[in-house]
Design a protein around this motif. Structure first.
Motif, PDB file in Angstrom:
ATOM      1  N   GLY A  99     -29.104 -34.898 -33.654  1.00 38.42           N
ATOM      2  CA  GLY A  99     -29.446 -34.524 -35.023  1.00 38.42           C
ATOM      3  C   GLY A  99     -28.688 -35.402 -36.004  1.00 38.42           C
ATOM      4  O   GLY A  99     -27.512 -35.707 -35.782  1.00 38.42           O
ATOM      5  N   VAL A 100     -29.383 -35.813 -37.058  1.00 35.28           N
ATOM      6  CA  VAL A 100     -28.795 -36.700 -38.060  1.00 35.28           C
ATOM      7  C   VAL A 100     -29.197 -36.184 -39.436  1.00 35.28           C
ATOM      8  O   VAL A 100     -30.379 -35.899 -39.673  1.00 35.28           O
ATOM      9  N   THR A 101     -28.234 -36.060 -40.344  1.00 34.82           N
ATOM     10  CA  THR A 101     -28.567 -35.722 -41.729  1.00 34.82           C
ATOM     11  C   THR A 101     -28.944 -37.004 -42.451  1.00 34.82           C
ATOM     12  O   THR A 101     -28.197 -37.986 -42.417  1.00 34.82           O
ATOM     13  N   LEU A 102     -30.132 -36.995 -43.059  1.00 34.20           N
ATOM     14  CA  LEU A 102     -30.631 -38.145 -43.819  1.00 34.20           C
ATOM     15  C   LEU A 102     -30.825 -37.715 -45.260  1.00 34.20           C
ATOM     16  O   LEU A 102     -31.436 -36.686 -45.525  1.00 34.20           O
ATOM     17  N   ASP A 103     -30.314 -38.507 -46.173  1.00 34.96           N
ATOM     18  CA  ASP A 103     -30.409 -38.222 -47.598  1.00 34.96           C
ATOM     19  C   ASP A 103     -31.090 -39.398 -48.280  1.00 34.96           C
ATOM     20  O   ASP A 103     -30.745 -40.553 -47.995  1.00 34.96           O
ATOM     21  N   ALA A 104     -32.045 -39.119 -49.145  1.00 35.84           N
ATOM     22  CA  ALA A 104     -32.745 -40.186 -49.852  1.00 35.84           C
ATOM     23  C   ALA A 104     -31.735 -41.069 -50.578  1.00 35.84           C
ATOM     24  O   ALA A 104     -30.793 -40.579 -51.182  1.00 35.84           O
ATOM     25  N   GLY A 105     -31.927 -42.334 -50.489  1.00 38.43           N
ATOM     26  CA  GLY A 105     -31.060 -43.265 -51.180  1.00 38.43           C
ATOM     27  C   GLY A 105     -29.814 -43.657 -50.418  1.00 38.43           C
ATOM     28  O   GLY A 105     -29.061 -44.512 -50.873  1.00 38.43           O
ATOM     29  N   ASP A 106     -29.570 -43.061 -49.233  1.00 38.34           N
ATOM     30  CA  ASP A 106     -28.382 -43.472 -48.482  1.00 38.34           C
ATOM     31  C   ASP A 106     -28.673 -44.667 -47.577  1.00 38.34           C
ATOM     32  O   ASP A 106     -27.779 -45.177 -46.908  1.00 38.34           O
ATOM     33  N   GLY A 107     -29.938 -45.109 -47.568  1.00 37.75           N
ATOM     34  CA  GLY A 107     -30.303 -46.298 -46.804  1.00 37.75           C
ATOM     35  C   GLY A 107     -30.525 -46.055 -45.335  1.00 37.75           C
ATOM     36  O   GLY A 107     -30.742 -46.990 -44.576  1.00 37.75           O
ATOM     37  N   ARG A 108     -30.499 -44.786 -44.911  1.00 38.70           N
ATOM     38  CA  ARG A 108     -30.614 -44.494 -43.474  1.00 38.70           C
ATOM     39  C   ARG A 108     -31.986 -43.954 -43.102  1.00 38.70           C
ATOM     40  O   ARG A 108     -32.603 -43.215 -43.858  1.00 38.70           O
ATOM     41  N   ALA A 109     -32.410 -44.326 -41.916  1.00 42.05           N
ATOM     42  CA  ALA A 109     -33.646 -43.835 -41.316  1.00 42.05           C
ATOM     43  C   ALA A 109     -33.357 -43.609 -39.839  1.00 42.05           C
ATOM     44  O   ALA A 109     -32.328 -44.044 -39.320  1.00 42.05           O
TER      45      ALA A 109
END
Length: 182
Positions: A99-109
């Motif tokens: 599981g990974v928390t992804l937040d818009a604008g953090d550059g992660r996918a």
């Protein structure tokens, strides 16, 4: 430029793009074919999807059996807890999840390769997700696992709340009874 961070499940990768911020906001490349190819990730995609969900929505765990899709998943707005489960019965990681928390604008996918189920929980008021898929959607290939399968035991950050589910997701089979990859 991207940086790829492997996860505990081989093939599942957190892709981090450089985020350029200033007083106006930010800019980042969502996808760059040459960088993806150099990183060993797909450099062509057959389909793009956009979903919008409200806080507490849990979508998944979905996978495609006969026409498997690899998926690059990135939030365009909001925050999600993204989950990937190995559904390859012959894999030493069968039934394991990350599981990974992804937040818009953090550059992660997250890149989800074929052979894995995918789902997410919306942690913000609204979240817009952008999916790049390696093959087109084929309804007859669509499969799912129930989100709260005790054999998988995903630690969803629900904090005692009941998630918003589709009828399909609420009635999905467990990994013991589902048709999965050999």
């Amino acid at each position: 430029m991207i940086h790829c961070q492997p996860t505990a499940l081989p093939g599942v990768v957190v892709v981090e793009a450089s985020v350029h911020r200033d007083d106006r906001g930010f800019f980042l490349e969502l996808f760059h074919a040459e960088s993806f190819a150099e990183a060993g990730l797909p450099s062509t995609f057959a389909q793009s999807n956009h979903s919008r969900s409200v806080r507490g929505t849990l979508r998944g765990l979905h996978y495609q059996l006969e026409q498997p899709q690899g998926k690059l998943v990135r939030p365009l707005s909001g925050c999600i807890f993204d989950v990937v489960v190995d559904v390859r019965r012959s894999s030493p990681h069968f039934g394991q999840w990350v599981g990974v928390t992804l937040d818009a604008g953090d550059g992660r996918a997250v890149y989800v390769p074929p052979g894995f189920a995918h789902g997410f929980l919306v942690q913000s008021d609204v979240a817009d997700l952008w999916y790049q898929c390696t093959t087109t959607y084929h309804h007859a290939s669509d499969r799912s696992l129930v989100w709260n399968d005790p054999d998988i035991a995903i630690a969803w950050p629900l904090h005692g709340q009941v998630p918003l589910l589709s009828a399909k997701d609420a009635s999905a089979p467990t990994i013991r009874t589902a048709t999965v990859y050999p």
